[in-house]
Write a protein that holds these residues in place. Structure first.
Motif, PDB file in Angstrom:
ATOM      1  N   THR A  64       0.827  -1.203   0.000  1.00 13.97           N
ATOM      2  CA  THR A  64       0.000   0.000   0.000  1.00 13.97           C
ATOM      3  C   THR A  64       0.863   1.255   0.000  1.00 13.97           C
ATOM      4  OG1 THR A  64      -1.698  -1.211   1.224  1.00 13.97           O
ATOM      5  CG2 THR A  64      -1.894   1.185   1.185  1.00 13.97           C
ATOM      6  N   LEU A  65       1.947   1.241   0.760  1.00 10.25           N
ATOM      7  CA  LEU A  65       2.859   2.381   0.790  1.00 10.25           C
ATOM      8  C   LEU A  65       3.446   2.650  -0.588  1.00 10.25           C
ATOM      9  CD1 LEU A  65       4.555   4.571   2.214  1.00 10.25           C
ATOM     10  CD2 LEU A  65       6.230   2.768   2.718  1.00 10.25           C
ATOM     11  N   VAL A  66       3.934   1.617  -1.239  1.00 12.62           N
ATOM     12  CA  VAL A  66       4.536   1.774  -2.566  1.00 12.62           C
ATOM     13  C   VAL A  66       3.507   2.296  -3.564  1.00 12.62           C
ATOM     14  CG1 VAL A  66       5.571   0.534  -4.513  1.00 12.62           C
ATOM     15  CG2 VAL A  66       6.348   0.070  -2.188  1.00 12.62           C
ATOM     16  N   LYS A  67       2.332   1.699  -3.582  1.00  8.90           N
ATOM     17  CA  LYS A  67       1.286   2.142  -4.504  1.00  8.90           C
ATOM     18  C   LYS A  67       0.865   3.581  -4.203  1.00  8.90           C
ATOM     19  CE  LYS A  67       1.061  -1.527  -6.945  1.00  8.90           C
ATOM     20  NZ  LYS A  67       1.603  -1.519  -8.295  1.00  8.90           N
ATOM     21  N   SER A  68       0.786   3.931  -2.932  1.00 11.60           N
ATOM     22  CA  SER A  68       0.434   5.304  -2.555  1.00 11.60           C
ATOM     23  C   SER A  68       1.471   6.292  -3.055  1.00 11.60           C
ATOM     24  CB  SER A  68       0.302   5.412  -1.031  1.00 11.60           C
ATOM     25  OG  SER A  68      -0.729   4.593  -0.555  1.00 11.60           O
ATOM     26  N   LEU A  69       2.742   5.965  -2.890  1.00 13.71           N
ATOM     27  CA  LEU A  69       3.806   6.848  -3.376  1.00 13.71           C
ATOM     28  C   LEU A  69       3.772   6.971  -4.894  1.00 13.71           C
ATOM     29  CD1 LEU A  69       6.742   5.772  -1.024  1.00 13.71           C
ATOM     30  CD2 LEU A  69       5.392   7.874  -0.926  1.00 13.71           C
ATOM     31  N   GLU A  70       3.461   5.881  -5.580  1.00 15.51           N
ATOM     32  CA  GLU A  70       3.340   5.936  -7.036  1.00 15.51           C
ATOM     33  C   GLU A  70       2.219   6.890  -7.448  1.00 15.51           C
ATOM     34  OE1 GLU A  70       2.781   1.854  -8.229  1.00 15.51           O
ATOM     35  OE2 GLU A  70       4.933   1.451  -8.220  1.00 15.51           O
ATOM     36  N   LEU A  71       1.077   6.825  -6.757  1.00  7.55           N
ATOM     37  CA  LEU A  71      -0.038   7.714  -7.072  1.00  7.55           C
ATOM     38  C   LEU A  71       0.319   9.176  -6.814  1.00  7.55           C
ATOM     39  CD1 LEU A  71      -3.048   5.629  -5.704  1.00  7.55           C
ATOM     40  CD2 LEU A  71      -2.617   6.258  -8.085  1.00  7.55           C
ATOM     41  N   VAL A  72       1.004   9.434  -5.715  1.00  7.27           N
ATOM     42  CA  VAL A  72       1.416  10.802  -5.411  1.00  7.27           C
ATOM     43  C   VAL A  72       2.374  11.323  -6.479  1.00  7.27           C
ATOM     44  CG1 VAL A  72       2.699  12.238  -3.765  1.00  7.27           C
ATOM     45  CG2 VAL A  72       0.974  10.635  -2.939  1.00  7.27           C
ATOM     46  N   MET A  73       3.283  10.463  -6.945  1.00  5.64           N
ATOM     47  CA  MET A  73       4.215  10.879  -8.004  1.00  5.64           C
ATOM     48  C   MET A  73       3.473  11.180  -9.302  1.00  5.64           C
ATOM     49  SD  MET A  73       7.675   8.607  -7.353  1.00  5.64           S
ATOM     50  CE  MET A  73       7.002   7.197  -8.131  1.00  5.64           C
ATOM     51  N   LEU A  74       2.295  10.599  -9.480  1.00  3.37           N
ATOM     52  CA  LEU A  74       1.486  10.862 -10.663  1.00  3.37           C
ATOM     53  C   LEU A  74       0.578  12.080 -10.475  1.00  3.37           C
ATOM     54  CD1 LEU A  74       0.517   7.198 -11.613  1.00  3.37           C
ATOM     55  CD2 LEU A  74       2.081   8.720 -12.850  1.00  3.37           C
ATOM     56  N   GLY A  75       0.679  12.733  -9.310  1.00  2.00           N
ATOM     57  CA  GLY A  75      -0.082  13.956  -9.073  1.00  2.00           C
ATOM     58  C   GLY A  75      -1.378  13.781  -8.303  1.00  2.00           C
ATOM     59  N   GLU A  76      -1.640  12.586  -7.788  1.00  2.39           N
ATOM     60  CA  GLU A  76      -2.865  12.344  -7.031  1.00  2.39           C
ATOM     61  C   GLU A  76      -2.673  12.751  -5.571  1.00  2.39           C
ATOM     62  OE1 GLU A  76      -5.723  11.351  -8.371  1.00  2.39           O
ATOM     63  OE2 GLU A  76      -4.756  11.233 -10.328  1.00  2.39           O
ATOM     64  N   SER A  77      -3.786  13.016  -4.887  1.00  5.78           N
ATOM     65  CA  SER A  77      -3.772  13.311  -3.453  1.00  5.78           C
ATOM     66  C   SER A  77      -4.363  12.125  -2.716  1.00  5.78           C
ATOM     67  CB  SER A  77      -4.590  14.557  -3.154  1.00  5.78           C
ATOM     68  OG  SER A  77      -4.010  15.677  -3.770  1.00  5.78           O
ATOM     69  N   LEU A  78      -3.769  11.773  -1.594  1.00  9.07           N
ATOM     70  CA  LEU A  78      -4.224  10.601  -0.838  1.00  9.07           C
ATOM     71  C   LEU A  78      -4.389  10.930   0.640  1.00  9.07           C
ATOM     72  CD1 LEU A  78      -1.852   7.868  -2.267  1.00  9.07           C
ATOM     73  CD2 LEU A  78      -4.253   8.124  -2.736  1.00  9.07           C
ATOM     74  N   PHE A  79      -5.552  10.564   1.154  1.00 16.81           N
ATOM     75  CA  PHE A  79      -5.806  10.677   2.581  1.00 16.81           C
ATOM     76  C   PHE A  79      -6.632   9.455   2.974  1.00 16.81           C
ATOM     77  CE2 PHE A  79      -4.226  14.854   3.535  1.00 16.81           C
ATOM     78  CZ  PHE A  79      -4.155  15.448   2.289  1.00 16.81           C
ATOM     79  N   PRO A  80      -6.394   8.877   4.149  1.00 22.27           N
ATOM     80  CA  PRO A  80      -7.160   7.699   4.572  1.00 22.27           C
ATOM     81  C   PRO A  80      -8.653   8.018   4.649  1.00 22.27           C
ATOM     82  CG  PRO A  80      -5.257   8.041   5.984  1.00 22.27           C
ATOM     83  CD  PRO A  80      -5.369   9.249   5.115  1.00 22.27           C
ATOM     84  N   ALA A  81      -9.472   7.057   4.227  1.00 14.81           N
ATOM     85  CA  ALA A  81     -10.915   7.252   4.185  1.00 14.81           C
ATOM     86  C   ALA A  81     -11.476   7.604   5.558  1.00 14.81           C
ATOM     87  CB  ALA A  81     -11.587   5.998   3.632  1.00 14.81           C
ATOM     88  N   ASP A  82     -11.022   6.914   6.611  1.00 16.62           N
ATOM     89  CA  ASP A  82     -11.562   7.196   7.942  1.00 16.62           C
ATOM     90  C   ASP A  82     -11.216   8.604   8.402  1.00 16.62           C
ATOM     91  OD1 ASP A  82      -8.913   6.349   8.103  1.00 16.62           O
ATOM     92  OD2 ASP A  82      -9.152   5.360  10.029  1.00 16.62           O
ATOM     93  N   VAL A  83     -10.059   9.104   7.991  1.00 14.75           N
ATOM     94  CA  VAL A  83      -9.653  10.469   8.335  1.00 14.75           C
ATOM     95  C   VAL A  83     -10.557  11.469   7.615  1.00 14.75           C
ATOM     96  CG1 VAL A  83      -7.796  12.169   8.126  1.00 14.75           C
ATOM     97  CG2 VAL A  83      -7.275   9.844   8.858  1.00 14.75           C
TER      98      VAL A  83
END
Length: 155
Positions: free
Chosen positions: A24-43
């Motif tokens: 999940t960490l690796v995939k999240s970093l890949e998405l951020v490098m592609l310009g996406e924003s990520l925040f946990p759903a519960d947050v």
């Protein structure tokens, strides 16, 4: 919640919790490098409650697809070895010693790797390699102790 709200105000691209797994960490970093924003759903749901907005998450999906046989995009054996060293966090000097080649040669290989896999820096290359190269033992050099470095990226 105060930290997350501060992150929003500072225009942070992602907020990742310590409890996420490696994939999940690796995939999240890949998405951020592609310009996406990520925040946990519960947050996000908690922030929505604080502001009177209901946020619904239907289903959280973590997708992982194993690397294909052509994911190396024409990487040579030497470039693959260098990528494995980058995953370990090795400097150009350490890579040169491990592979018994010149430091300038390592730099040339790294530039070729960055171009072939279409990333901007060695950290991005290491992240790409983690999800695209088949698992293999680390590159070793006789008489050299493998320290097993870690990848860190500042977002």
């Amino acid at each position: 919640m105060q930290q997350v709200q501060m992150a929003f105000r500072l225009s942070v691209c992602a907020y990742l919790l310590k409890r996420i797994n490696f994939v999940t960490l690796v995939k999240s970093l890949e998405l951020v490098m592609l310009g996406e924003s990520l925040f946990p759903a519960d947050v996000l749901m908690e922030i929505g409650k604080e502001h009177g907005v209901e946020i619904q998450v239907e289903k959280e999906v973590i997708a992982y697809s194993p690397p294909s046989s052509h994911s190396g995009r024409g990487l040579s054996t030497r470039e693959t070895q260098i990528l494995k060293c980058l995953i370990q966090g090795d400097s150009n000097k350490v890579i040169a010693r491990r592979l018994q080649i010149g430091e300038a040669t390592v730099k040339v290989h790294i530039k070729a790797i960055l171009r072939k896999i279409r990333v901007q820096n060695r950290t991005q290359a290491a992240i790409w390699a983690v999800s695209h190269l088949e698992a293999a033992p680390p590159v070793e050099m006789s008489g050299f102790v493998n320290g097993g470095g870690a990848i860190a990226a500042a977002l």
